[in-house]
Motif scaffolding. Structure first.
Motif, PDB file in Angstrom:
ATOM      1  N   UNK A  52       0.624  -1.097   0.153  1.00 55.75           N
ATOM      2  CA  UNK A  52       0.050   0.075  -0.035  1.00 55.75           C
ATOM      3  C   UNK A  52       0.926   1.419  -0.052  1.00 55.75           C
ATOM      4  N   UNK A  53       2.124   1.206  -0.325  1.00 51.65           N
ATOM      5  CA  UNK A  53       2.917   2.377  -0.416  1.00 51.65           C
ATOM      6  C   UNK A  53       2.654   2.992  -1.677  1.00 51.65           C
ATOM      7  N   UNK A  54       2.815   4.446  -1.657  1.00 56.76           N
ATOM      8  CA  UNK A  54       2.652   5.359  -2.926  1.00 56.76           C
ATOM      9  C   UNK A  54       3.784   5.722  -3.279  1.00 56.76           C
ATOM     10  N   UNK A  55       4.268   5.708  -4.727  1.00 51.37           N
ATOM     11  CA  UNK A  55       5.413   6.218  -5.020  1.00 51.37           C
ATOM     12  C   UNK A  55       5.170   7.191  -6.272  1.00 51.37           C
ATOM     13  N   UNK A  56       5.951   8.221  -6.171  1.00 53.05           N
ATOM     14  CA  UNK A  56       5.937   9.293  -7.365  1.00 53.05           C
ATOM     15  C   UNK A  56       7.490   9.562  -7.624  1.00 53.05           C
ATOM     16  N   UNK A  57       7.988   9.645  -8.872  1.00 53.28           N
ATOM     17  CA  UNK A  57       9.167  10.227  -9.410  1.00 53.28           C
ATOM     18  C   UNK A  57       9.093  11.856  -8.968  1.00 53.28           C
ATOM     19  N   UNK A  58      10.312  12.199  -8.442  1.00 50.15           N
ATOM     20  CA  UNK A  58      10.404  13.761  -8.536  1.00 50.15           C
ATOM     21  C   UNK A  58      10.774  14.527  -9.848  1.00 50.15           C
ATOM     22  N   UNK A  59      11.253  13.622 -10.688  1.00 44.84           N
ATOM     23  CA  UNK A  59      11.903  14.438 -11.757  1.00 44.84           C
ATOM     24  C   UNK A  59      10.701  15.036 -12.806  1.00 44.84           C
ATOM     25  N   UNK A  60      11.140  16.344 -12.773  1.00 42.16           N
ATOM     26  CA  UNK A  60      10.282  17.196 -13.651  1.00 42.16           C
ATOM     27  C   UNK A  60       9.082  17.676 -12.751  1.00 42.16           C
ATOM     28  N   UNK A  61       8.941  17.451 -11.669  1.00 42.92           N
ATOM     29  CA  UNK A  61       7.669  17.729 -10.938  1.00 42.92           C
ATOM     30  C   UNK A  61       7.944  18.777  -9.839  1.00 42.92           C
ATOM     31  N   UNK A  62       6.933  19.821  -9.776  1.00 44.24           N
ATOM     32  CA  UNK A  62       7.023  20.836  -8.822  1.00 44.24           C
ATOM     33  C   UNK A  62       6.745  20.248  -7.524  1.00 44.24           C
ATOM     34  N   UNK A  63       7.551  20.451  -6.411  1.00 46.88           N
ATOM     35  CA  UNK A  63       7.294  19.707  -5.250  1.00 46.88           C
ATOM     36  C   UNK A  63       5.470  20.181  -4.647  1.00 46.88           C
ATOM     37  N   UNK A  69      12.469  10.859  -4.997  1.00 43.91           N
ATOM     38  CA  UNK A  69      11.018  10.291  -5.156  1.00 43.91           C
ATOM     39  C   UNK A  69      10.247  10.912  -4.036  1.00 43.91           C
ATOM     40  N   UNK A  70       8.910  10.744  -4.164  1.00 41.07           N
ATOM     41  CA  UNK A  70       7.992  11.086  -3.244  1.00 41.07           C
ATOM     42  C   UNK A  70       7.415   9.865  -2.706  1.00 41.07           C
ATOM     43  N   UNK A  71       7.124   9.551  -1.318  1.00 39.75           N
ATOM     44  CA  UNK A  71       6.972   8.123  -0.944  1.00 39.75           C
ATOM     45  C   UNK A  71       5.881   8.483  -0.003  1.00 39.75           C
ATOM     46  N   UNK A  72       4.487   7.717  -0.304  1.00 38.97           N
ATOM     47  CA  UNK A  72       3.415   8.045   0.562  1.00 38.97           C
ATOM     48  C   UNK A  72       3.232   6.637   1.626  1.00 38.97           C
ATOM     49  N   UNK A  73       3.333   6.736   2.741  1.00 35.36           N
ATOM     50  CA  UNK A  73       3.394   5.645   3.464  1.00 35.36           C
ATOM     51  C   UNK A  73       2.369   5.735   4.718  1.00 35.36           C
ATOM     52  N   UNK A  74       1.610   4.637   5.007  1.00 31.80           N
ATOM     53  CA  UNK A  74       0.560   4.661   6.090  1.00 31.80           C
ATOM     54  C   UNK A  74       1.067   4.764   7.287  1.00 31.80           C
ATOM     55  N   UNK A  75       0.774   5.706   8.197  1.00 32.36           N
ATOM     56  CA  UNK A  75       1.250   6.513   9.562  1.00 32.36           C
ATOM     57  C   UNK A  75       1.659   5.415  10.284  1.00 32.36           C
ATOM     58  N   UNK A  76       1.000   4.231  10.386  1.00 29.83           N
ATOM     59  CA  UNK A  76       1.057   3.050  11.565  1.00 29.83           C
ATOM     60  C   UNK A  76       1.856   2.210  11.074  1.00 29.83           C
ATOM     61  N   UNK A  77       2.618   2.265  10.191  1.00 30.54           N
ATOM     62  CA  UNK A  77       3.528   1.437   9.487  1.00 30.54           C
ATOM     63  C   UNK A  77       5.036   1.737  10.005  1.00 30.54           C
ATOM     64  N   UNK A  78       5.978   0.393   9.899  1.00 33.43           N
ATOM     65  CA  UNK A  78       7.582   0.903  10.491  1.00 33.43           C
ATOM     66  C   UNK A  78       8.115   1.301   9.142  1.00 33.43           C
ATOM     67  N   UNK A  79       9.221   1.969   9.333  1.00 31.53           N
ATOM     68  CA  UNK A  79      10.149   2.470   8.387  1.00 31.53           C
ATOM     69  C   UNK A  79      10.673   1.377   7.433  1.00 31.53           C
ATOM     70  N   UNK A  80      10.770   0.358   8.002  1.00 28.55           N
ATOM     71  CA  UNK A  80      11.402  -0.877   7.257  1.00 28.55           C
ATOM     72  C   UNK A  80      10.732  -1.073   5.855  1.00 28.55           C
ATOM     73  N   UNK A  81       9.546  -0.962   6.075  1.00 26.78           N
ATOM     74  CA  UNK A  81       8.513  -1.236   4.852  1.00 26.78           C
ATOM     75  C   UNK A  81       9.195  -0.295   3.431  1.00 26.78           C
ATOM     76  N   UNK A  82       9.362   1.214   4.026  1.00 22.80           N
ATOM     77  CA  UNK A  82       9.853   1.949   3.065  1.00 22.80           C
ATOM     78  C   UNK A  82      11.269   1.638   2.659  1.00 22.80           C
ATOM     79  N   UNK A  83      12.109   1.211   3.637  1.00 22.72           N
ATOM     80  CA  UNK A  83      13.371   0.682   3.482  1.00 22.72           C
ATOM     81  C   UNK A  83      13.432  -0.501   2.637  1.00 22.72           C
ATOM     82  N   UNK A  84      12.649  -1.389   2.526  1.00 16.10           N
ATOM     83  CA  UNK A  84      12.680  -2.559   1.661  1.00 16.10           C
ATOM     84  C   UNK A  84      12.388  -1.898   0.285  1.00 16.10           C
TER      85      UNK A  84
END
Length: 138
Positions: free
Chosen positions: A19-30, A71-86
């Motif tokens: 359920x992680x969300x990912x978006x490349x930051x290349x060419x995108x306005x923050x 990259x912009x990464x959206x992660x559920x607030x109740x998850x561990x950082x390990x999921x994003x690291x993986x």
């Protein structure tokens, strides 16, 4: 799976495992990425319930290249950082870590909400790290 918001055709997010969300930051306005993310995935009266809300991090990748991928990464607030690291370890085929400017690592066992509250929304993923030399921040 690509999720496009018809109200903001500029934004493009992909749903990754867990359920992680990912978006490349290349060419995108923050600013526009954060606005589109808030509209699609944020908590509030017209959006997701608070318990389903995600936190959006801006992740800079230190992979040895001159141009640092963002990259912009959206992660559920109740998850561990390990999921994003993986996710980033898989993407870069490495065993990396999220490091602070002082060189300390952020413990992968910390909850995403705690990481955001303590370190803010900008993280740096280092793809090439000697894991035996990492000291984790308290």
């Amino acid at each position: 799976v690509e999720l496009l918001d018809s109200r903001c055709p500029f934004s493009m997010f992909t749903t990754e495992s867990g359920g992680l969300i990912l978006c490349s930051g290349e060419g995108r306005e923050e600013k526009k990425v954060f606005a589109a993310f808030r509209e699609q995935f944020g908590a509030g009266p017209n959006n997701l319930p608070l318990e389903d809300a995600k936190i959006l991090f801006k992740v800079t990748v230190e992979d040895g290249s001159k141009v640092k991928p963002i990259f912009f990464a959206g992660v559920p607030q109740d998850r561990k950082l390990q999921e994003l690291l993986d996710l980033f370890n898989t993407k870069y085929g490495s065993q990396g870590a999220f490091l602070l400017k002082a060189g300390y690592g952020i413990s992968p066992s910390k909850m995403i909400g705690s990481v955001f509250m303590k370190y803010g929304l900008e993280l740096t993923f280092h793809a090439k790290v000697d894991m035996t030399r990492i000291a984790y921040a308290a």
